[in-house]
Design a protein around this motif. Structure first.
Motif, PDB file in Angstrom:
ATOM      1  N   UNK A   1     -28.442  17.771  28.847  1.00 33.32           N
ATOM      2  CA  UNK A   1     -28.681  16.873  27.723  1.00 33.32           C
ATOM      3  C   UNK A   1     -29.043  15.466  28.225  1.00 33.32           C
ATOM      4  N   UNK A   2     -29.701  14.716  27.338  1.00 30.82           N
ATOM      5  CA  UNK A   2     -30.047  13.344  27.669  1.00 30.82           C
ATOM      6  C   UNK A   2     -29.906  12.494  26.407  1.00 30.82           C
ATOM      7  N   UNK A   3     -29.765  11.181  26.622  1.00 29.28           N
ATOM      8  CA  UNK A   3     -29.658  10.207  25.525  1.00 29.28           C
ATOM      9  C   UNK A   3     -30.613   9.062  25.808  1.00 29.28           C
ATOM     10  N   UNK A   4     -31.466   8.719  24.836  1.00 32.52           N
ATOM     11  CA  UNK A   4     -32.439   7.640  24.975  1.00 32.52           C
ATOM     12  C   UNK A   4     -32.051   6.473  24.073  1.00 32.52           C
TER      13      UNK A   4
ATOM     14  N   UNK B   1     -20.151   6.054  33.165  1.00 35.98           N
ATOM     15  CA  UNK B   1     -20.705   7.256  32.545  1.00 35.98           C
ATOM     16  C   UNK B   1     -20.174   7.381  31.126  1.00 35.98           C
ATOM     17  N   UNK B   2     -21.046   7.341  30.106  1.00 43.29           N
ATOM     18  CA  UNK B   2     -20.530   7.346  28.727  1.00 43.29           C
ATOM     19  C   UNK B   2     -20.093   8.706  28.238  1.00 43.29           C
ATOM     20  N   UNK B   3     -20.705   9.763  28.776  1.00 38.79           N
ATOM     21  CA  UNK B   3     -20.391  11.103  28.309  1.00 38.79           C
ATOM     22  C   UNK B   3     -20.089  12.013  29.508  1.00 38.79           C
ATOM     23  N   UNK B   4     -19.289  13.005  29.267  1.00 41.56           N
ATOM     24  CA  UNK B   4     -19.006  14.025  30.275  1.00 41.56           C
ATOM     25  C   UNK B   4     -19.742  15.304  29.901  1.00 41.56           C
ATOM     26  N   UNK B   5     -20.523  15.805  30.879  1.00 43.17           N
ATOM     27  CA  UNK B   5     -21.296  17.012  30.615  1.00 43.17           C
ATOM     28  C   UNK B   5     -20.352  18.208  30.586  1.00 43.17           C
TER      29      UNK B   5
ATOM     30  N   UNK C   1     -22.127   5.500  17.658  1.00 42.94           N
ATOM     31  CA  UNK C   1     -22.267   4.733  16.420  1.00 42.94           C
ATOM     32  C   UNK C   1     -23.645   4.100  16.289  1.00 42.94           C
ATOM     33  N   UNK C   2     -24.406   4.057  17.372  1.00 40.18           N
ATOM     34  CA  UNK C   2     -25.730   3.435  17.360  1.00 40.18           C
ATOM     35  C   UNK C   2     -26.734   4.432  16.782  1.00 40.18           C
ATOM     36  N   UNK C   3     -27.333   4.064  15.615  1.00 39.72           N
ATOM     37  CA  UNK C   3     -28.276   4.969  14.975  1.00 39.72           C
ATOM     38  C   UNK C   3     -29.622   5.000  15.689  1.00 39.72           C
ATOM     39  N   UNK C   4     -29.873   4.066  16.607  1.00 33.82           N
ATOM     40  CA  UNK C   4     -31.139   4.027  17.321  1.00 33.82           C
ATOM     41  C   UNK C   4     -31.173   4.999  18.510  1.00 33.82           C
ATOM     42  N   UNK C   5     -30.040   5.487  18.890  1.00 37.88           N
ATOM     43  CA  UNK C   5     -29.964   6.391  20.047  1.00 37.88           C
ATOM     44  C   UNK C   5     -30.467   7.771  19.658  1.00 37.88           C
ATOM     45  N   UNK C   6     -31.284   8.340  20.516  1.00 38.56           N
ATOM     46  CA  UNK C   6     -31.810   9.687  20.304  1.00 38.56           C
ATOM     47  C   UNK C   6     -31.294  10.621  21.397  1.00 38.56           C
ATOM     48  N   UNK C   7     -30.819  11.777  20.961  1.00 42.14           N
ATOM     49  CA  UNK C   7     -30.310  12.771  21.898  1.00 42.14           C
ATOM     50  C   UNK C   7     -31.324  13.925  22.015  1.00 42.14           C
ATOM     51  N   UNK C   8     -31.306  14.572  23.168  1.00 43.40           N
ATOM     52  CA  UNK C   8     -32.166  15.736  23.391  1.00 43.40           C
ATOM     53  C   UNK C   8     -31.619  16.594  24.530  1.00 43.40           C
ATOM     54  N   UNK C   9     -32.304  17.666  24.842  1.00 41.02           N
ATOM     55  CA  UNK C   9     -31.857  18.557  25.917  1.00 41.02           C
ATOM     56  C   UNK C   9     -33.069  19.207  26.573  1.00 41.02           C
TER      57      UNK C   9
END
Length: 498
Positions: free
Chosen positions: A278-281, A296-300, A309-317
Motif C-alpha cells: 500500500x501507499x499514501x500520497x 513511520x505513520x503506518x505499520x504494514x 483525518x486529512x481528506x487530501x490524502x489518497x491511498x492506493x496499493x
C-alpha cells in the motif's frame, strides 16, 4: 615400491582425495563424495539471491530446498532385489538346487536381505560400494558392506578384473585411534595411529606416525591371506560414464541447483510480493524531534487498516507479484530432471489423473530399462561375492563356477492377475513349472516349499483303489454304450420307449 608402506600411502591418499571436489583445466568441477552425500541427503548449498541477505532469511531459504535427487536414487534402488543364486551343475555332480540352498544359507546368515539394499544404494549414491568377504570365527564366510569413504582398492596393471591391493581406513571408537587394514593377495597388514586426521603423501613408503596393530594371535600385525586374493568386491555404478563409477544423481546436480534457486525466488516473491503493498500520497510525515528521522505513520500489516483525518490524502496499493512464472520454472526444471535421470514423471510431479495402466507402464519403461542395466553390472559382482564365500568354505568347485547366475526380482510393476494370466499362457507353451513360479516373483525358498506341498497334495489326491487297466476300462465303456437305449425319436413310438 609396492611395499606395505607404499600401498598405505598410495591408497590412503586416493581415499581422502576423493572426498573433496576437484577441478580440471577447463574449470569443470567434479563433485567429491562429501558433495554427493550432501545432495543425496537433501543438504545442497544455498544459492545466493540478489537483494536478499542470506543471514536474515536463512531459515526460510532452507525450507525452500526440495530434495528431488533422493527420488532419482531411491526409485531404482527400491526395484533392485536379489532373490537368490543359481549355479550350473558342478564337476562333482552337485545339482543347481543344492548350490542354491548353500548360497541362500550364506545370504541369510549375513542378513544380506537387508544389507544388499545398502550396497545398491551406496553404489548408486556414492559411485561405488564394496562387499568384504572374510572367514568368521566359526569358519563360515562373513559378508560386510563397505563404503568408498572408508575403502579404496587398486587394480592390477592392465587388468580391471583383478585387484592388486585394498585398504580400509576407519576410526576405532573403543580406543580413539585410527585403524587401517591393508590386503594384498599374499598378506594382510594391520596399522594404527593416534592422530584423528592422518595425512598421506602418496609416494613415500616410510610410515610416519603409523604402528603395527598387534593382536594376541599376531603380534607384528601381519598375517597370511588364506584366500590368495584381495577379498574386496567392488560394485561400480555406471562405469560406462567413468571407470571409477558415476553416481546416479551426479548429472542432475545442476538441475537440482536450478530448482532450488527457483523455489527460493518463489518463496521470496511470496514473502515480499504476494501481499499487496500500500501507499499514501499527500500525507505529512512527522519527524523525531531528537534525531530528525521520519516517523513511520503506518505499520504494514494484513490485519490493520490505514486511516487519516486529512481528506487530501489518497491511498492506493500495488498489484501482487504473479507467482505463476516461478511455478512454471520449477515444473520445467523438474521435467528436465525426470528426462535425464529416466525417473517417471508421476514420481516427481505426483500427477496421476485418469491415466491408463498402459500409459503408466510406458512412463516407467525408462526406469525399468535403467534398473535392468544396473542389475547386469551388480549381478556380476554378487556372483564374485558368492564365489569368494565358497572359497572360504573350501569348495573349489563352486569357487570357480563362472556359470553362476544372480536371480533378480522382477523390476516391473505387475498385478497378480497379469502374472497369473502370463503363467497360464506359458504353461500351454511348455514352460516348466519352476520357471513359471520364478516369473511370478516367488523366491527360491518359496518355490522349494511349494514343491513339497505339491508332492504332498499329489499323494493325498491318489484314489484308495487301484484303477482298472486301460484295456478293461475301454471294453467296459463300450459295453455300457451298447446296452443304452436309442435316444432318437421314431415314428409311432415315444422317445426312449422299449
Amino acid at each position: 615400491m609396492e611395499s606395505p608402506g607404499w600401498w598405505l600411502q598410495r591408497l590412503g591418499k586416493q581415499l581422502l582425495d576423493e572426498r573433496e571436489d576437484s577441478s580440471d583445466t577447463k574449470g569443470e568441477v567434479t563433485p567429491g563424495l562429501d558433495t554427493l552425500r550432501d545432495y543425496a541427503e537433501g543438504k545442497p548449498p544455498l544459492p545466493h539471491v540478489p537483494g536478499v541477505d542470506p543471514r536474515e532469511v536463512a531459515a526460510w531459504m532452507r525450507d525452500a530446498r526440495t530434495n528431488w535427487t533422493s527420488l532419482v536414487i531411491d526409485s531404482p534402488t527400491e526395484r533392485m532385489g536379489v532373490d537368490g543364486f543359481r549355479f550350473g551343475k558342478a564337476k562333482g555332480g552337485k545339482s543347481a538346487k543344492t548350490a542354491d540352498e548353500d548360497a541362500n544359507r550364506i545370504w541369510q546368515e549375513n542378513s544380506m536381505d537387508a544389507d544388499s539394499d545398502l550396497v545398491h544404494y551406496g553404489a548408486l549414491s556414492q559411485r561405488r560400494a564394496f562387499v568384504l568377504v572374510e572367514k568368521g570365527d566359526d569358519g563360515r564366510p562373513v559378508l560386510t558392506h563397505e563404503t568408498p569413504r572408508q575403502v579404496a582398492v587398486e587394480h592390477a596393471q592392465g587388468n580391471r578384473r583383478k585387484l592388486a591391493a585394498g585398504l580400509k581406513l576407519w576410526r576405532d571408537d573403543w580406543t580413539g585411534q585410527t585403524r587401517a587394514t591393508l590386503w594384498t593377495p599374499a598378506q594382510i597388514f594391520e596399522f594404527t595411529t593416534k592422530t584423528d586426521a592422518p595425512a598421506f603423501g602418496g609416494r613415500a613408503a616410510v610410515l610416519r606416525g603409523w604402528d603395527a596393530f598387534g593382536t594376541p594371535d599376531v603380534s607384528d600385525g601381519v598375517r597370511l591371506n588364506e584366500l590368495g586374493v584381495v577379498p574386496m568386491v567392488p560394485f561400480i555404478n555406471r562405469r560406462n560414464r567413468r571407470p571409477e563409477g558415476f553416481a546416479e544423481h551426479e548429472d542432475v546436480i545442476t538441475i537440482q541447483n536450478r530448482i532450488n534457486l527457483s523455489l527460493i525466488n518463489l518463496i521470496a516473491a511470496m514473502k515480499y510480493g504476494a501481499f499487496r503493498q500500500r501507499y499514501a500520497a499527500g500525507l505529512e510525515v512527522d519527524e523525531d524531534p531528537i534525531t530528525g528521522a521520519k516517523i513511520q505513520p503506518f505499520q504494514l500489516d494484513i490485519r490493520k487498516l490505514w486511516t487519516t483525518d486529512n481528506h487530501e490524502v489518497k491511498f492506493g496499493e500495488f498489484d501482487a507479484t504473479d507467482l505463476r512464472p516461478y511455478i512454471a520454472a520449477v515444473e520445467s526444471a523438474v521435467q528436465d530432471l525426470a528426462a535425464i535421470s529416466r525417473t517417471p514423471p508421476h514420481y516427481l510431479l505426483g500427477q496421476v489423473v485418469n491415466v491408463s495402466g498402459d500409459a503408466l507402464k510406458a512412463a516407467e519403461t525408462g526406469l525399468v530399462s535403467k534398473v535392468r542395466d544396473r542389475q547386469r553390472n551388480f549381478g556380476e559382482s554378487w556372483e564374485s561375492v558368492m564365489r569368494l564365500a565358497f572359497r572360504v568354505l573350501g569348495d573349489e568347485q563352486r569357487a570357480t563356477a563362472y556359470d553362476a547366475e544372480t536371480v533378480w526380482r522382477d523390476p516391473e510393476s505387475r498385478s497378480i492377475s497379469e502374472l497369473a494370466d502370463a503363467a497360464v499362457k506359458k504353461a500351454s507353451a511348455g514352460v516348466p513349472w519352476r520357471q513359471r513360479m520364478e516369473d511370478m516373483g516367488y523366491t527360491p525358498a518359496e518355490i522349494a516349499r511349494m514343491e513339497i506341498d505339491r508332492a504332498a497334495d499329489a499323494l493325498n489326491a491318489t484314489p484308495a483303489q487301484d484303477p482298472q487297466p486301460a484295456s478293461l476300462q475301454a471294453a467296459r465303456d463300450a459295453k455300457q454304450q451298447q446296452n443304452q437305449p436309442d435316444p432318437r425319436t421314431v415314428i409311432g413310438r415315444e422317445p426312449n420307449a422299449a
